[in-house]
Design an enzyme around this catalytic site. Structure first.
Site, mmCIF file in Angstrom:
data_model
loop_
_atom_site.group_PDB
_atom_site.id
_atom_site.type_symbol
_atom_site.label_atom_id
_atom_site.label_comp_id
_atom_site.label_asym_id
_atom_site.label_seq_id
_atom_site.Cartn_x
_atom_site.Cartn_y
_atom_site.Cartn_z
ATOM 1 N N LEU A 22 0.821 -1.213 0.000
ATOM 2 C CA LEU A 22 0.000 0.000 0.000
ATOM 3 C C LEU A 22 0.856 1.265 0.000
ATOM 4 O O LEU A 22 0.314 2.373 -0.080
ATOM 5 C CB LEU A 22 -0.914 0.026 1.227
ATOM 6 N N THR A 67 10.953 -3.277 2.357
ATOM 7 C CA THR A 67 10.230 -4.277 3.128
ATOM 8 C C THR A 67 10.942 -5.620 3.011
ATOM 9 O O THR A 67 12.021 -5.716 2.429
ATOM 10 C CB THR A 67 8.760 -4.348 2.676
ATOM 11 N N LYS A 71 15.306 -5.919 4.935
ATOM 12 C CA LYS A 71 15.470 -4.942 6.016
ATOM 13 C C LYS A 71 16.837 -5.010 6.697
ATOM 14 O O LYS A 71 17.265 -4.021 7.304
ATOM 15 C CB LYS A 71 14.348 -5.107 7.050
ATOM 16 N N ASP A 105 10.071 2.239 11.229
ATOM 17 C CA ASP A 105 9.078 1.373 11.872
ATOM 18 C C ASP A 105 8.920 1.730 13.348
ATOM 19 O O ASP A 105 7.831 1.605 13.910
ATOM 20 C CB ASP A 105 9.476 -0.100 11.737
ATOM 21 N N TYR A 214 -2.453 -6.382 8.252
ATOM 22 C CA TYR A 214 -3.665 -5.614 7.966
ATOM 23 C C TYR A 214 -4.553 -6.238 6.902
ATOM 24 O O TYR A 214 -5.686 -5.785 6.699
ATOM 25 C CB TYR A 214 -3.327 -4.170 7.567
ATOM 26 N N GLY A 235 -1.885 -3.290 11.046
ATOM 27 C CA GLY A 235 -0.690 -2.997 10.274
ATOM 28 C C GLY A 235 -0.849 -1.788 9.381
ATOM 29 O O GLY A 235 0.148 -1.161 8.994
#
Length: 280
Positions: A22, A67, A71, A105, A214, A235
């Site tokens: 997203l 992501t 990471k 984060d 999410y 999330g």
């Protein structure tokens, strides 16, 4: 060499997979609100392609949201900030003459929890990966002094205790099947399949629940929150909360969390209407 379309700067999210993210919807909404002629893309980058991809970005590129599974590997491509050094994980690469790596984060956890309460004293963290480490540092910034870590393999979670000592939080590590002591917040970082059989029990141990997943929603923890009447963050709140800091790092401008959250919700609704499969 990868070049953007148009004359503005360009950013992107990279991961494997990345096409369900997203982040493009959120960052493009931020650019529109800020009046920027920028583009934001997604690129599916396998682990063995990471070096070539990053080194192939030319001057118009400004930054990458990072992501899984990159990471930890992304840290090699810039100077890490304090939070990256603490957690051993980064999710933001800001490009330029001297690239820098950041972990937003942690800010995402703090920004999201602040939607519900000013701070916490105790937290239960489910999992011990990169997101869990960010959750622990975020909890410390929210005022927590005690943390219980529930791990499927407790012997692999000892690094969480070391991290806790570094940020002033006393960490107790327990197997996932144990019932943790009462806490202000339960923060789950493991997949839906891993939390399902524990969700009802965990929902009764905290005043606020936070599931880093999410989609699909509701998750088992989300369903447990509904049945117990416990407030819950998803999330999506984490993604929007960390994107606030990402946008600032990449553009130098401030965006409000609500703009990003609305963009994420609108994109999820659009995908649902078109029968699209969601993802992180």
């Amino acid at each position: 060499m990868l070049s953007p379309h148009g004359g503005g700067r360009v950013c992107a999210v990279i991961g494997h997979p990345a096409h369900h993210s997203l982040s493009p919807a959120m960052h493009r909404a931020a650019y529109a609100a800020l009046g920027l002629d920028w583009d934001y893309q997604w690129h599916d980058v396998a682990p063995d392609q990471l070096d070539g991809f990053v080194r192939g970005l030319d001057k118009p590129w400004r930054g990458l949201s990072v992501t899984m599974p990159h990471k930890e590997a992304i840290i090699a491509f810039g100077s890490p900030d304090e939070v990256v050094t603490l957690t051993g994980a980064g999710n933001t690469l800001v490009l330029g003459e001297s690239p820098t790596v950041h972990n937003t984060d942690v800010a995402g956890v703090v920004n999201a929890v602040h939607l519900q309460r000013d701070g916490i004293e105790a937290i239960t963290i489910v999992g011990n990966g990169a997101t869990a480490r960010s959750g622990l540092v975020g909890a410390a910034r929210l005022g927590a002094r005690r943390a219980t870590v529930l791990a499927r393999r407790p012997e692999r979670a000892t690094g969480m205790a070391d991290l806790g000592r570094a940020v002033g939080v006393e960490v107790t590590i327990l197997p996932l099947g144990h019932t943790p002591p009462a806490a202000d917040l339960v923060f789950s970082t493991i997949p839906t399949s891993g939390i399902a059989e524990h969700a009802e029990r965990l929902a009764g141990t905290a005043e606020l629940l936070f599931d880093a997943v999410y989609d699909p929603w509701p998750t088992p923890l989300g369903q447990a929150a509904e049945s117990t009447g416990t407030p819950i963050l998803s999330g999506l709140h984490l993604l929007a909360g960390q994107a606030v800091d990402q946008v600032q790092l990449m553009t130098g401008l401030d965006i409000d969390l609500d703009t990003l959250l609305r963009a994420g919700l609108d994109e999820l609704a659009r995908r649902s209407a078109h029968g699209a499969v969601g993802g992180v």
